[in-house]
Design an enzyme around this catalytic site. Structure first.
Site, short mmCIF file in Angstrom:
data_model
loop_
_atom_site.label_atom_id
_atom_site.label_comp_id
_atom_site.label_asym_id
_atom_site.label_seq_id
_atom_site.Cartn_x
_atom_site.Cartn_y
_atom_site.Cartn_z
N GLU A 38 119.68 -13.90 24.60
CA GLU A 38 119.23 -13.21 23.39
C GLU A 38 117.91 -13.75 22.83
O GLU A 38 117.01 -12.97 22.51
CB GLU A 38 120.34 -13.27 22.33
CG GLU A 38 121.52 -12.36 22.67
CD GLU A 38 122.76 -12.65 21.87
OE1 GLU A 38 122.71 -13.49 20.95
OE2 GLU A 38 123.81 -12.04 22.16
N ASP A 86 122.18 -4.83 23.02
CA ASP A 86 122.55 -6.06 22.33
C ASP A 86 124.02 -5.92 21.94
O ASP A 86 124.36 -5.16 21.02
CB ASP A 86 121.67 -6.25 21.09
CG ASP A 86 122.07 -7.48 20.27
OD1 ASP A 86 122.92 -8.27 20.74
OD2 ASP A 86 121.53 -7.66 19.16
N ASP A 104 118.14 -18.07 16.40
CA ASP A 104 118.99 -16.87 16.47
C ASP A 104 120.38 -17.18 15.91
O ASP A 104 121.22 -17.76 16.58
CB ASP A 104 119.08 -16.40 17.92
CG ASP A 104 119.88 -15.12 18.09
OD1 ASP A 104 120.44 -14.64 17.08
OD2 ASP A 104 119.95 -14.59 19.21
N LYS A 123 133.58 -10.69 20.35
CA LYS A 123 132.64 -11.50 21.13
C LYS A 123 132.96 -12.99 21.00
O LYS A 123 132.69 -13.77 21.92
CB LYS A 123 131.21 -11.21 20.65
CG LYS A 123 130.11 -11.93 21.42
CD LYS A 123 128.75 -11.48 20.92
CE LYS A 123 127.61 -12.21 21.58
NZ LYS A 123 126.30 -11.75 21.09
#
Length: 520
Positions: free
Chosen positions: A196, A23, A220, A96
């Site tokens: 994800e 992850d 999420d 990210k």
């Protein structure tokens, strides 16, 4: 004489190859495997340490001045955190959020970043300047992946070369390709890019019996991105029905809201953040501390003692109540509710059809987030799994499936955004609509507009708007050497293929002459 390998870390027989699940997060990253004895997904960690590796990269003086980044010149993770305030310009966080972005995409948020993001006034992907060197978000992410790889090899006492890496479901083609490239730079063969929320659903649903039929929503909310996916789990098949989200919405924005609140209280101009990076980082970290504190308390009372090398200083109290915090973050959480409504609409479902709401991402620990989502769906949320580990655990399970060790489960994922080409008048002609099952392929025939036309420019876009100028351009190439023919006679077939990673390959072929061109 036959030889066997024994892993001294686990005491079990060593398999030839381990495929890990990773992850790669905005705030933290982690790596997981299927334990060879228990067959359970476990997040790797050293004894008495956390499984979470902060997604922070620090460059020391050698790395900033030299052309090559040598061993020891780059620090990643917990050891890099200490430099956030003392060397903010050399310490990269939330990389990210820059993946697959141009400067125009993030210019309104530039004050949030304490390091130098290059503004080249183009739509090309951003670069970060540290000292004399320039790094892409791919480079920065590769340092984090390399650290995870080395951590796993140290713990497992075996080489790690293959991985399943997760990305936000709403990542576009450029962002997915960037993630794969970062893995390659880190020395990892990325076997699969997995969404994800889909990975999280796998971690949740693996314990269900084959007789269970569930329609679930995976909410999420991470450090920098948000996804909502609706899935149907039945007979070991995990089918994604729809997905929606925002690749620039997460816990960082909640922190930033607190920072702006304090600046207003203290009559400090926001430009001060741009001019004084150390102050910007110090108050940002205090805001993050306040956010976590308010999950368990009614009020945060903190103090910031700060003095810069330039002689400027600031000292005083920082206060915020739980109700003030909730008012500040309400607009951001409302954005996630809109995404939830869109995902339900695309799946042709209502909130009553959702049986379980799985909460994923560290930002879902905020009580206001849980309550708002619970009220929207009309039922309690499921936060029984560690929201910060669940995605990596799901990635490890998918790695186990790819390795052929688990044949009982099947993932059927989708593409989050429509894909098409530009046609006359700047219109978007969609070949693959959003929420199409992947892998998938679609083709359509086009022709020339003028006599003797020898080439066609093919521009590929991703998005939902009617005009291409409102969508994201992925690629552009020319199909040339088309034999001279009257307008309308050539038959140009354009084919889109989306693989299991959600990455697009485009081919164009003139059917009469056989001339063809492709791009991926």
């Amino acid at each position: 004489m036959a030889k066997i390998g024994i892993n001294i870390a686990t005491g079990s027989l060593q398999k030839e190859e381990i495929i890990v699940g990773i992850d790669l997060g905005t705030t933290n990253s982690l790596i997981a495997i299927i334990h060879p004895e228990t067959k359970q997904a476990v997040a790797l960690k050293e004894h008495n340490t956390s499984s979470l590796v902060p997604s922070i990269v620090h460059f020391n003086e050698n790395a900033r001045l030299n052309d090559t980044v040598g061993q020891g010149n780059v620090t990643v993770g917990e050891a890099a955190k200490q430099y956030l305030i003392t060397e903010p310009q050399n310490t990269i966080f939330s990389a990210k959020r820059l993946m697959g972005k141009s400067y125009n995409d993030i210019k309104n948020h530039s004050s949030f970043f304490t390091y130098k993001i290059i503004n080249d006034n183009t739509e090309s992907l951003v670069k970060v300047q540290v000292g004399n060197k320039f790094y892409s978000p791919i480079d920065l992410s590769s340092f984090i992946l390399k650290e995870l790889k080395q951590r796993a090899e140290h713990i497992l006492k075996t080489p790690v070369n293959k991985a399943v890496v997760t990305v936000p479901a709403y990542f576009n083609d450029a962002q997915r390709q960037a993630t794969r490239d970062a893995g390659k730079l880190a020395g990892l063969d990325v076997l699969r890019i997995v969404n994800e929320p889909t990975a999280a659903s796998l971690a949740y649903g693996i314990g269900l019996s084959k007789e269970d039929h569930k329609t679930i929503a995976v909410y999420d909310l991470g450090g920098g991105t948000f996804d909502i996916s609706i899935l149907k789990i039945s007979n070991g098949i995990f089918e994604v029905l729809s997905t929606n989200g925002d690749t620039y919405l997460g816990g960082d924005d909640l922190d930033n809201a607190i920072v702006k609140f304090w600046l207003q209280q203290l009559s400090i101009n926001e430009d001060e953040l741009k001019n004084d990076q150390m102050f910007s980082q110090a108050i940002r970290l205090k805001a993050e501390e306040a956010k976590k504190h308010l999950s368990f308390n009614e009020e945060f009372n903190g103090e910031l003692h700060y003095s810069s090398p330039k002689g400027r200083g600031w000292e005083g109290a920082l206060k915020i109540s739980k109700s003030e915090f909730e008012n500040l973050v309400q607009p951001f959480i409302e954005k996630t509710i809109i995404c939830c409504k869109n995902a339900l609409k695309d799946a042709s479902l209502t909130t009553k059809d959702i049986e379980v709401i799985v909460m994923v991402g560290g930002s879902t620990r905020v009580p206001y987030v849980k309550k708002t989502i619970s009220d929207f769906f009309g039922k309690e949320v499921n936060d029984s799994m560690n929201p910060e580990e669940v995605v990596a655990l799901g990635a490890a399970l998918q790695a186990d499936i790819l390795a052929g060790n688990n044949k009982e489960f099947l993932l059927l994922d989708i593409t989050p955004l429509s894909l098409g080409i530009e046609t006359r008048g700047g219109l978007m002609d969609i070949l693959i609509p959003r929420n199409s099952k992947i892998p998938t392929k679609a083709s359509r025939q086009y022709t020339t507009q003028v006599n003797g036309q020898s080439g066609i420019k093919i521009s590929v876009y991703q998005g939902e708007r009617d005009l291409v100028k409102d969508n994201r351009k992925l690629a552009e190439f020319n199909l040339t050497n088309i034999p001279g023919m009257p307008a309308g006679l050539p038959k140009v077939e354009i084919s889109f293929l989306i693989n299991a990673d959600g990455i697009l390959v485009v081919k164009a072929k003139e059917l009469r002459s056989g001339v063809e061109q492709s791009i991926d």
